[in-house]
Design a protein around this motif. Structure first.
Motif, PDB file in Angstrom:
ATOM      1  N   THR A  15      27.706   0.285 -50.059  1.00  0.00           N
ATOM      2  CA  THR A  15      27.731  -1.027 -49.961  1.00  0.00           C
ATOM      3  C   THR A  15      26.533  -1.737 -48.720  1.00  0.00           C
ATOM      4  OG1 THR A  15      29.005  -1.512 -51.572  1.00  0.00           O
ATOM      5  CG2 THR A  15      28.487  -3.218 -50.811  1.00  0.00           C
ATOM      6  N   ARG A  16      27.713  -0.655 -48.203  1.00  0.00           N
ATOM      7  CA  ARG A  16      26.416  -1.270 -46.277  1.00  0.00           C
ATOM      8  C   ARG A  16      25.442  -0.331 -46.607  1.00  0.00           C
ATOM      9  NH1 ARG A  16      29.241   1.247 -40.466  1.00  0.00           N
ATOM     10  NH2 ARG A  16      27.382   0.331 -39.184  1.00  0.00           N
ATOM     11  N   LEU A  17      25.022   0.709 -46.607  1.00  0.00           N
ATOM     12  CA  LEU A  17      23.886   1.527 -46.636  1.00  0.00           C
ATOM     13  C   LEU A  17      23.045   0.322 -47.397  1.00  0.00           C
ATOM     14  CD1 LEU A  17      24.290   5.303 -46.109  1.00  0.00           C
ATOM     15  CD2 LEU A  17      23.146   3.088 -44.692  1.00  0.00           C
ATOM     16  N   ALA A  18      23.098  -0.399 -49.080  1.00  0.00           N
ATOM     17  CA  ALA A  18      22.420  -1.085 -49.226  1.00  0.00           C
ATOM     18  C   ALA A  18      21.872  -2.340 -48.670  1.00  0.00           C
ATOM     19  CB  ALA A  18      23.053  -1.824 -50.455  1.00  0.00           C
ATOM     20  N   TRP A  19      23.115  -3.677 -47.470  1.00  0.00           N
ATOM     21  CA  TRP A  19      22.618  -4.359 -46.674  1.00  0.00           C
ATOM     22  C   TRP A  19      22.069  -3.881 -46.011  1.00  0.00           C
ATOM     23  CZ3 TRP A  19      24.036  -9.064 -48.280  1.00  0.00           C
ATOM     24  CH2 TRP A  19      24.623  -9.708 -48.874  1.00  0.00           C
ATOM     25  N   VAL A  20      22.123  -2.773 -45.271  1.00  0.00           N
ATOM     26  CA  VAL A  20      21.119  -2.543 -43.780  1.00  0.00           C
ATOM     27  C   VAL A  20      19.905  -2.338 -44.590  1.00  0.00           C
ATOM     28  CG1 VAL A  20      20.772  -0.213 -43.176  1.00  0.00           C
ATOM     29  CG2 VAL A  20      22.824  -1.210 -42.294  1.00  0.00           C
ATOM     30  N   ARG A  21      19.646  -1.374 -46.101  1.00  0.00           N
ATOM     31  CA  ARG A  21      18.018  -1.738 -46.226  1.00  0.00           C
ATOM     32  C   ARG A  21      17.123  -2.812 -47.032  1.00  0.00           C
ATOM     33  NH1 ARG A  21      20.032   2.562 -49.911  1.00  0.00           N
ATOM     34  NH2 ARG A  21      20.940   1.213 -50.919  1.00  0.00           N
ATOM     35  N   THR A  22      18.458  -3.640 -47.563  1.00  0.00           N
ATOM     36  CA  THR A  22      17.829  -5.311 -48.139  1.00  0.00           C
ATOM     37  C   THR A  22      17.986  -5.776 -46.090  1.00  0.00           C
ATOM     38  OG1 THR A  22      19.901  -5.627 -49.435  1.00  0.00           O
ATOM     39  CG2 THR A  22      18.379  -7.564 -48.704  1.00  0.00           C
ATOM     40  N   ALA A  23      17.962  -5.910 -45.153  1.00  0.00           N
ATOM     41  CA  ALA A  23      18.164  -6.338 -43.617  1.00  0.00           C
ATOM     42  C   ALA A  23      16.618  -5.743 -43.575  1.00  0.00           C
ATOM     43  CB  ALA A  23      18.945  -6.029 -42.902  1.00  0.00           C
ATOM     44  N   VAL A  24      16.682  -4.517 -42.810  1.00  0.00           N
ATOM     45  CA  VAL A  24      15.329  -3.782 -43.069  1.00  0.00           C
ATOM     46  C   VAL A  24      14.093  -4.240 -43.736  1.00  0.00           C
ATOM     47  CG1 VAL A  24      13.961  -1.312 -42.444  1.00  0.00           C
ATOM     48  CG2 VAL A  24      16.250  -1.756 -41.764  1.00  0.00           C
ATOM     49  N   ALA A  25      14.058  -4.117 -44.951  1.00  0.00           N
ATOM     50  CA  ALA A  25      12.780  -4.447 -46.302  1.00  0.00           C
ATOM     51  C   ALA A  25      13.026  -5.693 -45.337  1.00  0.00           C
ATOM     52  CB  ALA A  25      13.721  -4.152 -47.384  1.00  0.00           C
ATOM     53  N   LEU A  26      13.737  -6.875 -45.171  1.00  0.00           N
ATOM     54  CA  LEU A  26      13.577  -8.110 -45.094  1.00  0.00           C
ATOM     55  C   LEU A  26      12.437  -8.475 -44.317  1.00  0.00           C
ATOM     56  CD1 LEU A  26      16.678 -10.552 -47.073  1.00  0.00           C
ATOM     57  CD2 LEU A  26      14.333 -10.576 -46.586  1.00  0.00           C
TER      58      LEU A  26
END
Length: 109
Positions: A15-26
């Motif tokens: 879940t943490r990695l998913a949030w990191v991917r979302t943040a980096v994509a944005l």
């Protein structure tokens, strides 16, 4: 035998990695699109939309470590999880990028 909600798997880490991917994509999409909009001479509305998306992604990325610790403490303590503020940042960042993209599409023909 008591039943716990805590699982020894890696769900929290995924879940943490998913949030990191979302943040980096944005962040990267917002910065890249803002640079493109500036070079193309688009209206400031498009640039601001892209910049807001990048800012929301940056805030999410900074909050990732704190959020992970809160999730771990809640899981170990049997308390409910709360991602309210982070979800608002992700939603607003995505909405800002969409608004900037719509302005881009409507302006460039």
């Amino acid at each position: 035998m008591s039943e716990e909600i805590w699982d020894q798997g890696l769900q929290s880490e995924r879940t943490r990695l998913a949030w990191v991917r979302t943040a980096v994509a944005l962040s990267t999409a917002g910065l890249g699109a803002a640079g493109l909009a500036l070079r193309a001479g688009l209206p400031p509305v498009a640039v601001v939309g892209f910049a807001l998306g990048a800012l929301c992604g940056g805030v999410l990325l900074v909050r990732t470590g704190t959020r992970f610790r809160r999730v771990q403490e809640a899981l170990h303590g049997g308390r409910p999880l709360d991602h309210g503020l982070d979800a608002v940042f992700a939603w607003f960042g995505t909405l800002s990028l969409v608004a900037g993209a719509c302005t881009f599409v409507l302006t460039v023909r």
